[in-house]
Write a protein that holds these residues in place. Sequence first.
Motif, PDB file in Angstrom:
ATOM      1  N   ALA A   1       0.866  -1.210   0.397  1.00 52.51           N
ATOM      2  CA  ALA A   1      -0.050  -0.049   0.009  1.00 52.51           C
ATOM      3  C   ALA A   1       0.827   1.164  -0.037  1.00 52.51           C
ATOM      4  CB  ALA A   1      -0.823  -0.037   1.018  1.00 52.51           C
ATOM      5  N   ASP A   2       2.231   1.237   0.636  1.00 50.53           N
ATOM      6  CA  ASP A   2       2.962   2.412   0.656  1.00 50.53           C
ATOM      7  C   ASP A   2       3.361   2.811  -0.805  1.00 50.53           C
ATOM      8  OD1 ASP A   2       2.507   2.756   3.504  1.00 50.53           O
ATOM      9  OD2 ASP A   2       4.309   1.700   3.951  1.00 50.53           O
TER      10      ASP A   2
ATOM     11  N   LYS B   1       0.763   4.259  -2.628  1.00 46.07           N
ATOM     12  CA  LYS B   1       0.565   5.613  -2.058  1.00 46.07           C
ATOM     13  C   LYS B   1       1.300   6.781  -2.698  1.00 46.07           C
ATOM     14  CE  LYS B   1      -1.599   8.525   0.864  1.00 46.07           C
ATOM     15  NZ  LYS B   1      -2.909   8.721   0.590  1.00 46.07           N
ATOM     16  N   GLU B   2       2.482   6.232  -2.826  1.00 43.10           N
ATOM     17  CA  GLU B   2       3.547   7.227  -3.366  1.00 43.10           C
ATOM     18  C   GLU B   2       3.472   7.677  -4.856  1.00 43.10           C
ATOM     19  OE1 GLU B   2       7.197   4.972  -3.346  1.00 43.10           O
ATOM     20  OE2 GLU B   2       7.596   5.069  -1.164  1.00 43.10           O
TER      21      GLU B   2
ATOM     22  N   THR C   1       0.220   8.302  -5.723  1.00 43.30           N
ATOM     23  CA  THR C   1      -1.042   8.951  -5.657  1.00 43.30           C
ATOM     24  C   THR C   1      -1.070  10.034  -4.720  1.00 43.30           C
ATOM     25  OG1 THR C   1      -2.329   7.662  -3.956  1.00 43.30           O
ATOM     26  CG2 THR C   1      -2.578   7.136  -6.320  1.00 43.30           C
ATOM     27  N   ASP C   2      -2.265  11.101  -4.720  1.00 44.86           N
ATOM     28  CA  ASP C   2      -2.143  11.940  -3.422  1.00 44.86           C
ATOM     29  C   ASP C   2      -3.639  12.091  -2.946  1.00 44.86           C
ATOM     30  OD1 ASP C   2      -3.429  14.052  -5.123  1.00 44.86           O
ATOM     31  OD2 ASP C   2      -1.435  14.171  -6.090  1.00 44.86           O
ATOM     32  N   ASP C   3      -3.793  12.760  -2.109  1.00 42.20           N
ATOM     33  CA  ASP C   3      -5.172  13.086  -1.400  1.00 42.20           C
ATOM     34  C   ASP C   3      -6.050  13.917  -2.623  1.00 42.20           C
ATOM     35  OD1 ASP C   3      -4.210  11.900   0.861  1.00 42.20           O
ATOM     36  OD2 ASP C   3      -3.937  13.826   1.811  1.00 42.20           O
TER      37      ASP C   3
ATOM     38  N   ILE D   1      -6.650   6.449  -8.977  1.00 39.62           N
ATOM     39  CA  ILE D   1      -6.258   5.570  -8.051  1.00 39.62           C
ATOM     40  C   ILE D   1      -6.408   4.212  -8.449  1.00 39.62           C
ATOM     41  CG2 ILE D   1      -6.689   4.879  -5.657  1.00 39.62           C
ATOM     42  CD1 ILE D   1      -7.756   7.749  -4.978  1.00 39.62           C
TER      43      ILE D   1
ATOM     44  N   ILE E   1      -4.763   2.941   1.748  1.00 41.04           N
ATOM     45  CA  ILE E   1      -4.384   4.119   1.198  1.00 41.04           C
ATOM     46  C   ILE E   1      -5.705   5.386   1.354  1.00 41.04           C
ATOM     47  CG2 ILE E   1      -2.810   3.306  -0.265  1.00 41.04           C
ATOM     48  CD1 ILE E   1      -4.770   3.853  -2.496  1.00 41.04           C
TER      49      ILE E   1
END
Length: 264
Positions: A52-53, A56-57, A59-61, A68, A122
């Motif tokens: 998941a980490d 996450k790198e 994508t962003d919020d 995603i 995420i």
Amino acid sequence: MMDFTTVKNNFSAEINRPDHKINLAKAAFYFAQTEYPDLNVEIYLKFLYEMADEVKEQTDDNSYPLKIIQAINYFLFDKLAFRGDMEDYYNPDNSYLNKVLERGVGNPISLSVIYLEIAKRINFPMVGISMPGHFLIRPDFKDVGIFVDVFERGEIIFEQDCEKKLQDIYEEPMPLEPHFLAAASNRQILTRMLTNLKLIYAERQQHTKGLKIIELILLLLPNHPLEIRDRGLLYCQLDEPQKAVTDLKLYLALLRSEEHTSEL
């Protein structure tokens, strides 16, 4: 090495909490210990967090849902080469999450669980869809209108595609009932995973393994008549007549109770 009593206790403790608080991956790893008693649950959970980490790198919020999904798809199916097992679909290892992570192949529901667990970590809400014959997932947003077929490398499909899949699976016209696309609870997902294993072991006549799986299903569905019946039939196969008679009597009593309730 984990004994079956401990496996049952750990699995029971995980599922006997509000459904949304059940750690789906942890519960799946617990039941995998019936087949792989040396499985270290924490190591595999850590592996999921690391996966998941990495996603996450990318994508962003502020990333929109399709971006995603594309990021998860790229990571799982291009970078790690996960795939649906079309050559040996009914291999029991396709239902054990640890082996799916190790081998990179699985069935629709096990691959979907990995996808769901990455999405959860995420903070991208997704839910499982326990459609007859084929398991899907979708983003958990109102009127989102799209589904993800993880078995087909994260293919994005629409409601009409779901209906076509049903017809292809059953080889006849089959209307898409609304409840076919309802979100599945964690308990329902675990029950379906275990039921797949139960059927595989029945086909292979591996009765001792099948018995353990039914014991776990009964933790999710206490006193379910058909599971009690099937456990009794397995006891017959395993030459344990007293246990078989006890279960088959209980099965009949449960049926009579259901019939009485339905008449009220």
